[in-house]
Design a protein around this motif. Structure first.
Motif, PDB file in Angstrom:
ATOM      1  N   THR A 108      -8.817  -3.380  -2.066  1.00  0.00           N
ATOM      2  CA  THR A 108      -9.098  -1.942  -2.132  1.00  0.00           C
ATOM      3  C   THR A 108     -10.339  -1.589  -1.341  1.00  0.00           C
ATOM      4  OG1 THR A 108      -9.511  -0.076  -3.635  1.00  0.00           O
ATOM      5  CG2 THR A 108     -10.394  -2.213  -4.298  1.00  0.00           C
ATOM      6  N   LEU A 141      -2.577   8.148  -4.306  1.00  0.00           N
ATOM      7  CA  LEU A 141      -2.216   8.825  -5.540  1.00  0.00           C
ATOM      8  C   LEU A 141      -3.387   9.645  -6.065  1.00  0.00           C
ATOM      9  CD1 LEU A 141      -0.358   5.905  -7.355  1.00  0.00           C
ATOM     10  CD2 LEU A 141       0.617   7.672  -5.861  1.00  0.00           C
ATOM     11  N   ILE A 170      -1.368   4.324 -13.401  1.00  0.00           N
ATOM     12  CA  ILE A 170      -0.819   3.140 -12.731  1.00  0.00           C
ATOM     13  C   ILE A 170      -1.695   1.917 -12.984  1.00  0.00           C
ATOM     14  CG2 ILE A 170      -0.343   2.107 -10.473  1.00  0.00           C
ATOM     15  CD1 ILE A 170       1.766   4.085 -11.187  1.00  0.00           C
ATOM     16  N   LEU A 171      -3.005   2.074 -12.808  1.00  0.00           N
ATOM     17  CA  LEU A 171      -3.905   0.939 -12.976  1.00  0.00           C
ATOM     18  C   LEU A 171      -3.993   0.510 -14.439  1.00  0.00           C
ATOM     19  CD1 LEU A 171      -6.710   1.985 -10.480  1.00  0.00           C
ATOM     20  CD2 LEU A 171      -5.039   0.161 -10.183  1.00  0.00           C
ATOM     21  N   GLN A 206       0.814  -1.216   0.000  1.00  0.00           N
ATOM     22  CA  GLN A 206       0.000   0.000   0.000  1.00  0.00           C
ATOM     23  C   GLN A 206       0.845   1.262   0.000  1.00  0.00           C
ATOM     24  OE1 GLN A 206      -2.779   0.161   3.231  1.00  0.00           O
ATOM     25  NE2 GLN A 206      -3.527   2.193   2.719  1.00  0.00           N
ATOM     26  N   THR A 262      -3.036   2.189  -5.082  1.00  0.00           N
ATOM     27  CA  THR A 262      -3.098   3.576  -5.556  1.00  0.00           C
ATOM     28  C   THR A 262      -3.850   4.487  -4.598  1.00  0.00           C
ATOM     29  OG1 THR A 262      -5.119   3.103  -6.829  1.00  0.00           O
ATOM     30  CG2 THR A 262      -3.019   2.862  -7.979  1.00  0.00           C
ATOM     31  N   SER A 263      -4.007   4.068  -3.341  1.00  0.00           N
ATOM     32  CA  SER A 263      -4.865   4.831  -2.421  1.00  0.00           C
ATOM     33  C   SER A 263      -4.329   6.224  -2.123  1.00  0.00           C
ATOM     34  CB  SER A 263      -5.049   4.063  -1.105  1.00  0.00           C
ATOM     35  OG  SER A 263      -3.817   3.897  -0.447  1.00  0.00           O
ATOM     36  N   GLN A 288      -3.292   7.706 -10.590  1.00  0.00           N
ATOM     37  CA  GLN A 288      -3.961   6.438 -10.271  1.00  0.00           C
ATOM     38  C   GLN A 288      -4.416   5.736 -11.542  1.00  0.00           C
ATOM     39  OE1 GLN A 288      -8.241   6.273  -8.809  1.00  0.00           O
ATOM     40  NE2 GLN A 288      -7.179   5.769  -6.920  1.00  0.00           N
ATOM     41  N   ARG A 289      -5.016   6.477 -12.442  1.00  0.00           N
ATOM     42  CA  ARG A 289      -5.487   5.863 -13.680  1.00  0.00           C
ATOM     43  C   ARG A 289      -4.322   5.328 -14.511  1.00  0.00           C
ATOM     44  NH1 ARG A 289      -9.006   9.217 -18.025  1.00  0.00           N
ATOM     45  NH2 ARG A 289      -7.047  10.385 -18.156  1.00  0.00           N
ATOM     46  N   GLY A 308       3.851   8.624  -7.296  1.00  0.00           N
ATOM     47  CA  GLY A 308       3.500   7.778  -8.423  1.00  0.00           C
ATOM     48  C   GLY A 308       4.681   7.000  -8.960  1.00  0.00           C
ATOM     49  N   GLN A 367       5.448   4.152  -6.656  1.00  0.00           N
ATOM     50  CA  GLN A 367       4.501   3.052  -6.814  1.00  0.00           C
ATOM     51  C   GLN A 367       4.835   2.236  -8.059  1.00  0.00           C
ATOM     52  OE1 GLN A 367       2.394   2.862  -4.258  1.00  0.00           O
ATOM     53  NE2 GLN A 367       1.636   0.888  -4.916  1.00  0.00           N
ATOM     54  N   ARG A 368       5.293   2.892  -9.116  1.00  0.00           N
ATOM     55  CA  ARG A 368       5.712   2.163 -10.320  1.00  0.00           C
ATOM     56  C   ARG A 368       6.931   1.288 -10.021  1.00  0.00           C
ATOM     57  NH1 ARG A 368       4.105   7.209 -12.744  1.00  0.00           N
ATOM     58  NH2 ARG A 368       2.620   6.907 -14.442  1.00  0.00           N
TER      59      ARG A 368
END
Length: 588
Positions: A233, A206, A214-215, A118, A203-204, A211-212, A179, A182-183
């Motif tokens: 999530t 971000l 990354i997902l 997370q 992505t909580s 977020q978009r 971001g 997280q990547r």
């Protein structure tokens, strides 16, 4: 096919959980807490399954039990966690992870099951370069030597979507944005090409556009590699957008599961229906507004009225002489070293002006690095401005110090974004909440404790929480404690820096309602920073959109959502997760 677990569709399960029960030993009088009860869950190869529920529902415990990463005091009491697909006689290639030794589990983690944690801030080693942390996975599992692993790490960072991966590989975590970090965690998770990735709230923290991205990237990678994802999530909008199936957890049990569209269109369990009603991003087209009207002369959302029942125009603004906070032409430069001597500066905040009236909520929105959090810290005088002026309740506090600054700190409080880093780990929750009262010498020990109990009740936590420590609470519970601490001194202004990003949707709704109630009762003003525009729509009277340190658009909330003028604002609105699942026609 003997030894294969088959789904109804005829496909074998990659992960099959049956009758899983998990408990924790605690320091409380109860001794043991049952966190997961008799859970059944399947994940097929190449699919995304979302595990959703409130904080403390057991979803993260279930995910961590799969890979043997339960925190201290946690143990699997019953059940099986079968993983693998290799065909053959019963048991061959399919292993019960709950029965493996710690050494055997280490061989599975990373190589066969990847984890995206997370919080990248605490998950990455702060003193090791990013490339080395990615390469470590390959070396540990014998997939590459040192030189080969270093080269592969750069390729993995590129695959995970990091720009200029060779440079990023040489950097340390603190040199990357949230971001980017997280990547990097995604690169670590996919390094050994595992067949399953567990993404625990990936992505909580971000903003919606990052977020978009990354997902989107994670989804593409799973498609290319055939990897399955167990997505943990609290954001039902994310689950709606990304998952083929959803399992809903409450109090340690799965209360409902099925295809995403069926669950969202026709939820059967009352708890699921309550979660869906509480999710702002799933009903963005007709979001419930919890924001209260403000007095005449201040900005309000469209169609709201004053307490006297008189309509107030949505276009009215706060006159500077009546505002609690006035920010004029605010500038913040950070010096940067220059090769060969000399200096240059990074302008984080560039000529920003706004006002906040008593009892009003102004939301600052924008991507990571847009300057919104720096602006908030300037308003609180946690950092000194390079230029401009800050006026609080008629007093110029731009250069305030000593007693004037201490008075400002009592009247303006901050709710931090990260509940894992903002609570003293050795304090009890009672000590955490009463600390501001002690510092400002408010009341005696008994009255402070009574105030702490009152605040816990208001943020939906039981009084027994006072005896516990932060490590014994979930992330959402910790953030509720942080909110209670910020309210302890009954301030005039509360700066909310992503205050509900770590909360599940039902508790999020409770907290937003609480903030609105406090605003109506005692005239609190909020500077509300959020990447969740669906939440902003519920709580804010006005919105200021920041990009590159500047405010590019500002206006009443309803007007900005209905008729955004700047292209960047339209991009932010388009990135709201789950908007396609607006609640029209859904059974409630």
């Amino acid at each position: 096919m003997d030894g294969w677990a088959m789904t109804a569709a005829g496909d074998p399960n990659l992960l099959e959980i049956r009758g899983l029960s998990v408990s924790y030993r605690t320091r409380t009088r109860t001794g043991t807490v049952r966190a997961v009860r008799d859970v059944d869950l399947d994940v097929r190869p190449g699919e995304i399954v979302a595990l959703v529920g409130e904080s403390g529902s057991g979803k993260s415990t279930t995910a961590h039990a799969v890979i043997g990463l339960l925190p201290a005091g946690g143990r699997v009491d019953a059940g099986s966690i079968t993983f693998g697909l290799t065909p053959g006689p019963a048991g061959v290639g399919r292993r019960d992870l709950a029965a493996l030794t710690p050494r055997e589990l280490r061989a599975v983690r990373g190589a066969q099951i990847g984890l995206i944690p997370q919080d990248p801030t605490v998950s990455l080693n702060p003193v090791t370069r990013i490339g080395a942390q990615v390469a470590e996975v390959l070396r540990i599992h014998g997939l590459a030597g040192r030189r080969g692993a270093d080269a592969a790490a750069v390729e993995l960072l590129e695959r995970a979507g990091l720009p200029d991966p060779r440079t990023r590989a040489r950097q340390y975590p603190h040199e990357l944005s949230g971001g980017m970090r997280q990547r990097a965690l995604i690169a670590i998770a996919i390094a050994a090409r595992p067949s399953l990735i567990i993404a625990d709230e990936p992505t909580s923290a971000l903003d919606v556009t990052v977020q978009r991205l990354i997902l989107d990237h994670l989804e593409r990678l799973t498609t290319e590699l055939g990897t399955a994802v167990l997505l943990v999530t609290h954001d039902l909008g994310v689950a709606a957008d990304r998952a083929g199936r959803i399992a809903v957890m409450s109090r340690g049990r799965i209360v409902e599961s099925g295809p995403t569209r069926e669950i969202l269109a026709n939820p059967q369990d009352p708890y699921t229906r309550r979660l869906l009603r509480s999710a702002p991003s799933l009903s963005v087209a007709r979001a419930k507004t919890v924001v209260r009207p403000v007095s005449a002369g201040q900005t309000v959302s469209a169609n709201q009225t004053t307490a006297a029942g008189q309509a107030v125009s949505a276009g009215q603004t706060v006159a500077a002489e009546r505002a609690l906070v006035v920010v004029e032409n605010l500038v913040k430069d950070y010096p940067l070293p220059r090769a060969g001597g000399g200096a240059r500066a990074l302008r984080a905040v560039d000529d920003v002006s706004f006002t906040i009236g008593r009892g009003e909520t102004l939301a600052l929105v924008g991507e990571s690095g847009s300057g919104k959090s720096t602006t908030a810290r300037l308003v609180l005088r946690l950092v000194d401005p390079t230029g401009g002026r800050i006026v609080f309740d008629g007093d110029d506090v731009t250069r305030a110090g000593g007693g004037a600054l201490r008075a400002l700190r009592r009247r303006a409080q901050l709710i931090y974004q990260n509940p894992y880093a903002s609570l003293a780990p050795r304090f009890s929750i009672a000590e955490v909440i009463t600390e501001p009262l002690r510092v400002f010498r408010v009341g005696d020990r008994a009255s402070r404790l009574a105030r702490a109990r009152e605040l816990l009740e208001r943020v939906a936590l039981p009084a027994s929480t006072l005896e516990r420590r932060p490590a014994e609470l979930s992330g959402g519970q910790r953030q509720r404690v942080a909110i209670a601490r910020a309210l302890a001194l009954a301030p005039d202004l509360v700066v909310c820096d992503e205050p509900v990003s770590a909360l599940d949707v039902s508790v999020q709704a409770q907290v937003l309602e609480l903030l609105a109630e406090l605003q109506a009762e005692i005239g609190l003003a909020y500077l509300f920073i959020s990447h969740d525009l669906a939440v902003v729509r519920q709580i804010a009277h006005r919105v200021a959109v920041m990009r590159g340190g500047r405010v590019v658009e500002t206006g009443p909330t309803a007007d900005l959502f209905a008729r955004p003028e700047h292209e960047y604002t339209r991009t932010l609105l388009a990135a709201i997760p789950g908007a396609g699942y607006a609640t029209a026609g859904r059974t409630a």
